[in-house]
Structures are given as structure tokens and as C-alpha cells.
Design a protein around this motif. Structure first.
Motif, PDB file in Angstrom:
ATOM      1  N   LEU A 161       0.836  -1.201   0.000  1.00  0.00           N
ATOM      2  CA  LEU A 161       0.000   0.000   0.000  1.00  0.00           C
ATOM      3  C   LEU A 161       0.871   1.250   0.000  1.00  0.00           C
ATOM      4  N   ASP A 162       0.536   2.208  -0.882  1.00  0.00           N
ATOM      5  CA  ASP A 162       1.242   3.477  -0.868  1.00  0.00           C
ATOM      6  C   ASP A 162       0.511   4.451   0.054  1.00  0.00           C
ATOM      7  N   VAL A 163       1.013   5.681   0.124  1.00  0.00           N
ATOM      8  CA  VAL A 163       0.451   6.650   1.067  1.00  0.00           C
ATOM      9  C   VAL A 163      -1.020   6.959   0.775  1.00  0.00           C
ATOM     10  N   PRO A 164      -1.423   7.197  -0.488  1.00  0.00           N
ATOM     11  CA  PRO A 164      -2.852   7.449  -0.732  1.00  0.00           C
ATOM     12  C   PRO A 164      -3.741   6.282  -0.306  1.00  0.00           C
ATOM     13  N   ALA A 165      -3.286   5.052  -0.561  1.00  0.00           N
ATOM     14  CA  ALA A 165      -4.087   3.892  -0.165  1.00  0.00           C
ATOM     15  C   ALA A 165      -4.183   3.793   1.354  1.00  0.00           C
ATOM     16  N   LEU A 166      -3.077   4.064   2.038  1.00  0.00           N
ATOM     17  CA  LEU A 166      -3.097   4.026   3.501  1.00  0.00           C
ATOM     18  C   LEU A 166      -4.003   5.120   4.059  1.00  0.00           C
ATOM     19  N   ALA A 167      -3.980   6.285   3.419  1.00  0.00           N
ATOM     20  CA  ALA A 167      -4.853   7.371   3.867  1.00  0.00           C
ATOM     21  C   ALA A 167      -6.317   6.971   3.732  1.00  0.00           C
ATOM     22  N   SER A 168      -6.641   6.251   2.652  1.00  0.00           N
ATOM     23  CA  SER A 168      -8.016   5.783   2.468  1.00  0.00           C
ATOM     24  C   SER A 168      -8.389   4.755   3.522  1.00  0.00           C
ATOM     25  N   VAL A 169      -7.468   3.838   3.802  1.00  0.00           N
ATOM     26  CA  VAL A 169      -7.733   2.809   4.815  1.00  0.00           C
ATOM     27  C   VAL A 169      -7.915   3.435   6.192  1.00  0.00           C
ATOM     28  N   MET A 170      -7.076   4.428   6.499  1.00  0.00           N
ATOM     29  CA  MET A 170      -7.100   5.048   7.822  1.00  0.00           C
ATOM     30  C   MET A 170      -8.168   6.128   7.952  1.00  0.00           C
ATOM     31  N   ASN A 171      -8.767   6.519   6.806  1.00  0.00           N
ATOM     32  CA  ASN A 171      -9.718   7.631   6.802  1.00  0.00           C
ATOM     33  C   ASN A 171      -9.078   8.907   7.348  1.00  0.00           C
ATOM     34  N   LEU A 172      -7.849   9.145   6.914  1.00  0.00           N
ATOM     35  CA  LEU A 172      -7.103  10.336   7.302  1.00  0.00           C
ATOM     36  C   LEU A 172      -6.575  11.012   6.043  1.00  0.00           C
ATOM     37  N   GLY A 173      -6.104  12.237   6.196  1.00  0.00           N
ATOM     38  CA  GLY A 173      -5.481  12.924   5.083  1.00  0.00           C
ATOM     39  C   GLY A 173      -4.098  12.368   4.794  1.00  0.00           C
ATOM     40  N   GLU A 174      -3.651  12.531   3.545  1.00  0.00           N
ATOM     41  CA  GLU A 174      -2.331  12.025   3.178  1.00  0.00           C
ATOM     42  C   GLU A 174      -1.231  12.711   3.977  1.00  0.00           C
ATOM     43  N   ASP A 175      -1.411  14.003   4.280  1.00  0.00           N
ATOM     44  CA  ASP A 175      -0.406  14.708   5.077  1.00  0.00           C
ATOM     45  C   ASP A 175      -0.289  14.097   6.470  1.00  0.00           C
ATOM     46  N   GLN A 176      -1.432  13.733   7.050  1.00  0.00           N
ATOM     47  CA  GLN A 176      -1.400  13.119   8.379  1.00  0.00           C
ATOM     48  C   GLN A 176      -0.693  11.768   8.341  1.00  0.00           C
ATOM     49  N   VAL A 177      -1.020  10.969   7.320  1.00  0.00           N
ATOM     50  CA  VAL A 177      -0.389   9.649   7.208  1.00  0.00           C
ATOM     51  C   VAL A 177       1.108   9.799   6.968  1.00  0.00           C
ATOM     52  N   THR A 178       1.488  10.763   6.118  1.00  0.00           N
ATOM     53  CA  THR A 178       2.910  10.987   5.850  1.00  0.00           C
ATOM     54  C   THR A 178       3.648  11.382   7.123  1.00  0.00           C
ATOM     55  N   ALA A 179       3.028  12.247   7.928  1.00  0.00           N
ATOM     56  CA  ALA A 179       3.660  12.657   9.185  1.00  0.00           C
ATOM     57  C   ALA A 179       3.804  11.474  10.138  1.00  0.00           C
ATOM     58  N   MET A 180       2.779  10.621  10.202  1.00  0.00           N
ATOM     59  CA  MET A 180       2.851   9.447  11.076  1.00  0.00           C
ATOM     60  C   MET A 180       3.922   8.478  10.590  1.00  0.00           C
ATOM     61  N   LEU A 181       4.036   8.314   9.266  1.00  0.00           N
ATOM     62  CA  LEU A 181       5.079   7.439   8.728  1.00  0.00           C
ATOM     63  C   LEU A 181       6.467   7.994   9.038  1.00  0.00           C
ATOM     64  N   GLY A 182       6.592   9.321   8.968  1.00  0.00           N
ATOM     65  CA  GLY A 182       7.871   9.927   9.330  1.00  0.00           C
ATOM     66  C   GLY A 182       8.252   9.638  10.763  1.00  0.00           C
ATOM     67  N   ARG A 183       7.251   9.672  11.639  1.00  0.00           N
ATOM     68  CA  ARG A 183       7.511   9.356  13.044  1.00  0.00           C
ATOM     69  C   ARG A 183       7.922   7.890  13.204  1.00  0.00           C
ATOM     70  N   LEU A 184       7.251   6.988  12.469  1.00  0.00           N
ATOM     71  CA  LEU A 184       7.585   5.564  12.548  1.00  0.00           C
ATOM     72  C   LEU A 184       8.989   5.300  12.001  1.00  0.00           C
ATOM     73  N   VAL A 185       9.363   6.031  10.944  1.00  0.00           N
ATOM     74  CA  VAL A 185      10.725   5.896  10.414  1.00  0.00           C
ATOM     75  C   VAL A 185      11.739   6.371  11.454  1.00  0.00           C
ATOM     76  N   ALA A 186      11.430   7.503  12.098  1.00  0.00           N
ATOM     77  CA  ALA A 186      12.346   8.042  13.106  1.00  0.00           C
ATOM     78  C   ALA A 186      12.517   7.089  14.284  1.00  0.00           C
ATOM     79  N   LEU A 187      11.457   6.352  14.605  1.00  0.00           N
ATOM     80  CA  LEU A 187      11.535   5.390  15.706  1.00  0.00           C
ATOM     81  C   LEU A 187      12.205   4.086  15.288  1.00  0.00           C
ATOM     82  N   GLY A 188      12.426   3.925  13.974  1.00  0.00           N
ATOM     83  CA  GLY A 188      13.053   2.704  13.497  1.00  0.00           C
ATOM     84  C   GLY A 188      12.081   1.580  13.226  1.00  0.00           C
ATOM     85  N   ALA A 189      10.775   1.866  13.272  1.00  0.00           N
ATOM     86  CA  ALA A 189       9.781   0.816  13.055  1.00  0.00           C
ATOM     87  C   ALA A 189       9.542   0.544  11.577  1.00  0.00           C
ATOM     88  N   VAL A 190       9.835   1.537  10.729  1.00  0.00           N
ATOM     89  CA  VAL A 190       9.566   1.430   9.294  1.00  0.00           C
ATOM     90  C   VAL A 190      10.836   1.773   8.531  1.00  0.00           C
TER      91      VAL A 190
END
Length: 333
Positions: free
Chosen positions: A33-62
Motif C-alpha cells: 500500500l502506498d500513502v494514498p491507499a493508507l490514507a483511504s484505509v485510515m480515513n485520514l489525510g495524506e499529510d497526516q499519514v505521511t507525518a505518522m510514517l515519518g515518526r515511525l521511520v524516526a523510531l526505526g519501526a519502518v
């Protein structure tokens, strides 16, 4: 190339400081799943999902989205130096550090348990309790493996007892009285590591569970009810708490739960309803998720206005299965 994030292998995600939405997003990542697909699944905006992914990358989870830069081809007329490749950022060390700390904690746990079994367990309970009140390391952590609530209560009176010992107690202790004593200490009960350990402890008292999780958001309660890391009796307590909390929360929070879980939560909500505020919020949305519509259509308590709104959605008009599900709903007009 479109980034399709996937979790990093070998990372203990339970040890990371994730909020419920970050944890849910992480659970949806499988590299397809890319960011737009994840945004659809999460019912969130793409900017919100991108910010959350950035946090997960910073934590080393992604794994990071930055690819290795390719050198440009040299000009056939005049050779020119290749532009330097963009430096690839080093993978965050947070997860590595967390893994190291987790491994060390497990090794220390085994050592402390061995110390308790070999040197402390044979002593009388009164003597062990007296030791626990004044112990320092390594006996301090060794006392966390004592099976009696009396010793655990004494250990919690020791000013040297900290979150490390609280997590050991939450993980390994097996009496309701001892866990109640731990939960009575606000500083320890509020620690995320203690809470995670309690959720995996099959002796967690129902009253303590309700006291700790009743104030939490519905989404957090749902994640506990669906967690594969918790024993079934704890998941059952979470389901009961979720049902009792559902109608007491705001319409916004109930809608957040339904949309974020794509309606999966509704399987345990039979007999509950949405009020006019929550229904109005649901009817303001455009629906593109087949799974969400299916789960709403199978929920017998879905309000008539919501069923009518779903039947007007383009995805429903194009899908005969969804149309049939909604037409058969008891609240379809």
C-alpha cells in the motif's frame, strides 16, 4: 517510484512508544500500500499519514523511503564529473538501541530470576519481605520474582523501586493482590511499559483493568480487544469495556472508532446504536472503502439515514453485492 512502506524486520514494536493510531497504521503496512491507499484505509489525510510514517521511520519501526541515488550518465560530447550521490541517511538508531535494551532486560531478567530461586526463595516470607523493603540491586530486581503479594507490597515501599522493577512485577507476578498493589501506585500505573506488560499478564484483575483503561479512548480499548498479544480473558474484558463505553462517548469519538477500524469494531456492537450527532457525522462523508460499507451494512443497528446515505454512494451503485446488502438491511426504507 511510489513509496510503499513496510515494517523493519527484527524490531520489537511493542517496545516502541507508539500511540494507538501509529500502532494501527503500523499494523496495516505490508509493502503493498502506498500513502494514498493508507490514507483511504485510515480515513485520514495524506499529510497526516505521511507525518505518522515519518515518526515511525524516526523510531526505526519502518524502513526509510529514501532510495540510493543513481549516478547520471556522462555526456557523450564532454565528460563531466558525475554528481555526487545523495547521502543515504543512516537508519535511525532508536530501534537498535531499543532492541539492545530489550535484549539486555531479558538477560537481566533471567539473571535476577536465577538469583531469586537460588538465594532468596527458600527464606521465610517475613524475611523476604523485610529484605524487599530495603534491598538494593541485584536483590532489588530479584525480589520482583517473588510469588507472594506480601513481598511485592513490601518491595513497592522500597524507595529504590523504579519503573524497571514495576515492569518486572507486571510481567512476572501472578497474584491479583500483588498486581493491585502495583496498580495503586500512580507513577507505575501510568508507565506505558507497565501497562503493556499487564495486558499480557493472565492474572490481571478485572477491576484494575477497568480502572486503567476506562478513561482511555475507544480506539485504544478496541486495540486491546483485538490484540493477539493479550490472553483471551483480557481481550474479553476489553470487549465488555468497549461496549459499556461506546454510548457514553461523544459522537466524534464513536465515528473515529468506526472509520479507523473500517467498521471491524461493529462486530461487537450488536444492540448498540448511534445518536443523531454521530449519524450526522457519518452521513457527511463520501465512502470509498468496500470493507467499511460491508461492515456497516451488516450492523443491524445502523440508522436508516446512514443506510440511505450509503445507498447513494458511487461505489455502491457500481457494486451489486453492496447494493444487495444495503437493500436487505432492516432499516432500509
Amino acid at each position: 517510484m511510489t513509496w510503499k512502506p513496510r515494517p523493519r524486520e527484527g524490531v520489537d514494536h511493542l517496545a516502541l512508544p507508539l500511540d494507538p493510531l501509529q500502532g494501527y497504521l503500523l499494523s496495516r503496512l505490508d509493502g503493498t500500500l502506498d500513502v494514498p491507499a493508507l490514507a483511504s484505509v485510515m480515513n485520514l489525510g495524506e499529510d497526516q499519514v505521511t507525518a505518522m510514517l515519518g515518526r515511525l521511520v524516526a523510531l526505526g519501526a519502518v524502513a526509510s523511503a529514501v532510495p540510493l541515488a543513481r549516478p547520471t550518465a556522462a555526456s557523450p560530447v564532454q565528460a563531466s564529473p558525475e554528481p555526487p550521490s545523495e547521502p543515504v541517511p543512516a537508519e535511525p538508531e532508536a530501534a537498535t538501541t531499543e532492541d539492545t535494551e530489550t535484549a539486555e532486560a531479558r538477560m537481566g531478567s533471567a539473571t535476577h530470576r536465577q538469583l531469586f530461586e537460588e538465594r532468596l526463595h527458600a527464606r521465610p516470607v517475613d524475611e523476604r519481605a523485610a529484605l524487599a523493603r530495603a534491598a538494593a540491586e541485584p536483590e532489588l530486581s530479584a525480589c520482583c520474582f517473588d510469588p507472594t503479594a506480601e513481598v511485592i507490597r513490601a518491595l513497592l515501599e522500597n524507595p529504590r523501586t523504579g519503573t524497571l522493577q514495576a515492569r518486572l512485577i507486571a510481567t512476572h507476578h501472578r497474584t491479583s493482590a500483588g498486581l493491585d498493589a502495583l496498580g495503586a501506585r500512580a507513577a507505575f500505573a501510568g508507565d506505558d511499559g507497565v501497562r503493556r506488560a499487564l495486558l499480557q499478564n493472565p492474572i490481571l484483575p478485572p477491576a484494575l483493568f477497568r480502572r486503567l483503561w476506562a478513561p482511555r479512548r475507544l480506539l485504544e480499548q478496541y486495540l486491546v480487544s483485538a490484540s493477539h498479544d493479550s490472553p483471551e480473558q483480557i481481550r474479553a474484558m476489553a470487549r465488555d469495556l468497549l461496549r459499556s463505553s461506546f454510548n457514553q462517548r461523544t459522537g466524534e469519538e464513536r465515528v473515529e472508532l468506526i472509520l479507523t477500524t473500517e467498521g471491524r469494531c461493529l462486530m461487537g456492537m450488536q444492540g448498540l446504536t448511534l445518536d443523531s450527532q454521530a449519524t450526522a457525522l457519518m452521513c457527511r462523508r463520501t465512502y470509498v472503502s468496500t470493507l467499511l460499507i460491508q461492515n456497516l451494512a451488516r450492523w443491524s443497528a445502523a440508522p436508516p439515514a446512514l443506510i440511505a446515505h450509503l445507498r447513494r454512494q458511487d461505489i455502491v451503485k457500481r457494486n451489486p453485492v453492496l447494493r444487495q446488502l444495503l437493500e436487505r438491511h432492516p432499516n432500509a426504507s
